[in-house]
Design a protein around this motif. Structure first.
Motif, PDB file in Angstrom:
ATOM      1  N   LEU A 117       4.428  -0.363  -4.815  1.00  0.00           N
ATOM      2  CA  LEU A 117       4.258   1.001  -5.319  1.00  0.00           C
ATOM      3  C   LEU A 117       4.340   1.013  -6.853  1.00  0.00           C
ATOM      4  O   LEU A 117       5.438   1.078  -7.423  1.00  0.00           O
TER       5      LEU A 117
ATOM      6  N   ASP B 124      -1.327   2.395  -4.082  1.00  0.00           N
ATOM      7  CA  ASP B 124      -0.320   1.495  -3.537  1.00  0.00           C
ATOM      8  C   ASP B 124      -0.996   0.354  -2.778  1.00  0.00           C
ATOM      9  O   ASP B 124      -2.155   0.457  -2.386  1.00  0.00           O
TER      10      ASP B 124
ATOM     11  N   VAL C 207       9.931   7.659  -0.160  1.00  0.00           N
ATOM     12  CA  VAL C 207       8.621   7.428   0.460  1.00  0.00           C
ATOM     13  C   VAL C 207       8.760   6.536   1.684  1.00  0.00           C
ATOM     14  O   VAL C 207       8.236   6.848   2.772  1.00  0.00           O
TER      15      VAL C 207
ATOM     16  N   GLN D 161      -0.484   2.114   5.864  1.00  0.00           N
ATOM     17  CA  GLN D 161      -1.439   2.310   4.774  1.00  0.00           C
ATOM     18  C   GLN D 161      -1.850   3.783   4.658  1.00  0.00           C
ATOM     19  O   GLN D 161      -2.049   4.293   3.540  1.00  0.00           O
TER      20      GLN D 161
ATOM     21  N   VAL E  21       8.128   7.281   5.677  1.00  0.00           N
ATOM     22  CA  VAL E  21       7.243   6.466   6.520  1.00  0.00           C
ATOM     23  C   VAL E  21       7.976   6.052   7.798  1.00  0.00           C
ATOM     24  O   VAL E  21       7.430   6.123   8.906  1.00  0.00           O
TER      25      VAL E  21
ATOM     26  N   ALA F  96       5.113  -3.406   0.830  1.00  0.00           N
ATOM     27  CA  ALA F  96       4.486  -2.224   0.248  1.00  0.00           C
ATOM     28  C   ALA F  96       4.770  -2.240  -1.249  1.00  0.00           C
ATOM     29  O   ALA F  96       5.940  -2.253  -1.659  1.00  0.00           O
TER      30      ALA F  96
ATOM     31  N   LEU G 279       0.635   5.928   2.499  1.00  0.00           N
ATOM     32  CA  LEU G 279       0.861   5.587   1.094  1.00  0.00           C
ATOM     33  C   LEU G 279      -0.334   6.029   0.253  1.00  0.00           C
ATOM     34  O   LEU G 279      -1.391   6.378   0.763  1.00  0.00           O
ATOM     35  N   ARG G 280      -0.179   5.988  -1.061  1.00  0.00           N
ATOM     36  CA  ARG G 280      -1.251   6.377  -1.978  1.00  0.00           C
ATOM     37  C   ARG G 280      -2.332   5.296  -2.033  1.00  0.00           C
ATOM     38  O   ARG G 280      -2.103   4.133  -1.676  1.00  0.00           O
TER      39      ARG G 280
END
Length: 499
Positions: free
Chosen positions: A415, A401, A426, A394, A430, A413, A397-398
């Protein structure tokens, strides 16, 4: 009223009659087409009356933002109904209050009339009646029978008036000595003067508060009992009696009643000046009002405290409800969204992406060889690994997201507005960070993990008819990723497998 008394009053040379100006105002009150200009012409003839109307227009009873300088301004500010009602009250009572025999008891009756006028008006306001001046006039004239009898039958009536210790005893003595009450005499007198019908009825029923359901007449009928609080030797008993009658007829509670008493006390200097009579609150009455205001202040403080506590409790309940709702949407172990909430969010984002034509990427993630972690180190350590992984995922990510636990060691996830190529970069970034970040410690040594992921995108390489088709596509790619050796991220598009 007996025929003998009626005849005696009709033939009495001392029987008062309205002055000429009053007769013209009575005609004005009965004329539905009267206007303020006509009222000004009539009132302007009487300089004393004009001065009184100016004084009342400038008094706190009719607080104006600017000083009223002339009669025209005064009457315009007061309005036609108020002008006629107030002028009628001033003129009709002028001769009745002139010095004469029995001045002491007549003066007391006059003070009661003025207090009753103020009480009737303020009681009406408390009940929401928009007839303040008419109520004041009716309250002022309700006891004209006392003044008429004192002037026309002084030898018979003044002893009765002096012997009565309160209004109830006065009524009893009047029935014994005259076979009628001053209310009946006042109503008869009002009819002789051709006063408006509402005044005749209010005077006639002024001593029968239980006999009317009309709130206007009820305000007049109980106003005398309120006035007696200021005139009685026992103010406490008078207050209790007045409160009971006000509650029974007007349904005002003690707090509302005490507010009326306080407003009467505040207005006494102004109303006394208008009628050229000194009116003050006796010490005990002022003590009762002060005590009531203290109780009202304490009650208001308590209500404010109760309201603040109620708001605080409501805020706490709302926060708790929000926390419970949030908990219901969260996975109990990792704190990310649970599968049920994921389905709702995924459906919402899928529909939005389809409607606006922007891409939506889904990464299906599975921790590699997680069963070995549980078997080798136990489920508690396995739970710690899951929590750490969810948190790290978490973080990278944005905020727009979404991370959710799909089940076991599987995560999703989501997006929004992200192409397949960007999503692939991305998730690979990660993975690169995860493999170099310990998820737990075992015997003082760091424990590292890897994961496999599959990425599918709505609106990129292909379009899906249903959200479940998009999710299944990502799951299929995940399966291919694991079959290629794990520790990798691939997408649906051809040629996305790492070398």
């Amino acid at each position: 009223m007996s025929p003998e008394l009626t005849a005696a009053l009709a033939l009495c040379r001392n029987l008062p009659s309205p002055p000429g100006i009053a007769l013209r105002i009575i005609e004005l009150a009965q004329n539905p087409e009267a206007d303020i200009t006509t009222a000004a012409d009539i009132i302007g003839i009487d300089m004393a009356l004009s001065a009184r109307m100016l004084r009342i227009a400038n008094s706190p009873l009719y607080a104006s933002r600017r000083r009223i300088e002339n009669l025209g301004q005064a009457l315009t500010m007061l309005g036609l109904n108020a002008t006629v009602s107030l002028a009628l009250g001033f003129t009709v009572t002028r001769d009745l209050t002139a010095p004469g025999q029995g001045q002491d008891v007549r003066e007391r009756a006059w003070r009661r009339s003025i207090l009753s006028a103020l009480a009737a008006s303020l009681l009406g306001q408390a009940r929401g009646l928009r007839k303040a001046e008419e109520l004041m006039l009716a309250g002022l004239l309700q006891d004209i029978g006392i003044l008429v009898l004192a002037q026309s039958e002084p030898d018979r009536y003044l002893p009765v008036l002096r012997a009565a210790t309160d209004n109830d005893q006065l009524l009893e003595l009047e029935r014994e000595q005259l076979d009628c009450t001053h209310a009946e005499v006042g109503a008869w007198m009002a009819e002789q003067w051709d006063l408006p019908r509402y005044l005749v009825d209010a005077i006639a029923r002024s001593e029968s508060p239980d006999a009317t359901e009309d709130k206007f007449q009820a305000c007049v009928a109980v106003s005398g009992a309120v006035a007696d609080i200021w005139l009685s030797a026992d103010a406490d008993a008078a207050r209790e009696l007045a409160l009971q009658r006000v509650h029974d007829t007007l349904q005002l509670d003690s707090a509302q009643f005490d507010q009326v008493l306080a407003r009467i006390s505040e207005a006494l200097p102004d109303i006394g000046a208008l009628f050229e009579t000194t009116l003050t609150s006796p010490l005990r009455v002022q003590q009762l009002i002060d005590h009531a205001q203290e109780l009202a202040t304490l009650r208001n403080l308590r209500e404010m405290q109760d309201a603040a506590m109620a708001r605080q409790r409501a805020d706490e309940f709302e926060a708790r409800a929000n926390r419970l709702a949030e908990q219901a949407h969260r996975d109990a172990l990792t704190g990310v969204l649970n599968r049920r909430q994921l389905e709702a969010v995924l459906e919402q984002e899928f529909n939005r992406a389809t409607r606006h034509g922007w891409p939506l990427s889904v990464a299906f993630i599975d921790l590699d060889d997680f069963k070995k972690v549980n078997d080798a180190h136990g489920h508690l350590l396995g739970d710690e690994v899951l929590r750490s992984f969810a948190s790290k995922l978490q973080e990278q990510l944005r905020s727009s997201d979404t991370v959710a636990r799909f089940g076991g060691e599987e995560f999703i996830a989501l997006l929004p507005n992200t192409t397949e190529g960007v999503a692939l970069e991305v998730v690979r970034r990660v993975l690169a960070n995860i493999v170099n970040t310990p998820m737990a410690e075992v015997g003082g040594s760091p424990l590292y993990i890897t994961f496999s992921a599959g990425v599918a995108t709505q609106g990129g390489y292909e379009r899906f008819a249903e959200v479940q088709d998009l999710l299944k596509a990502a799951d299929d790619v995940l399966y291919r990723s694991k079959s290629l050796g794990r520790n990798r991220v691939i997408a649906r598009s051809p040629g996305t497998e790492p070398a």
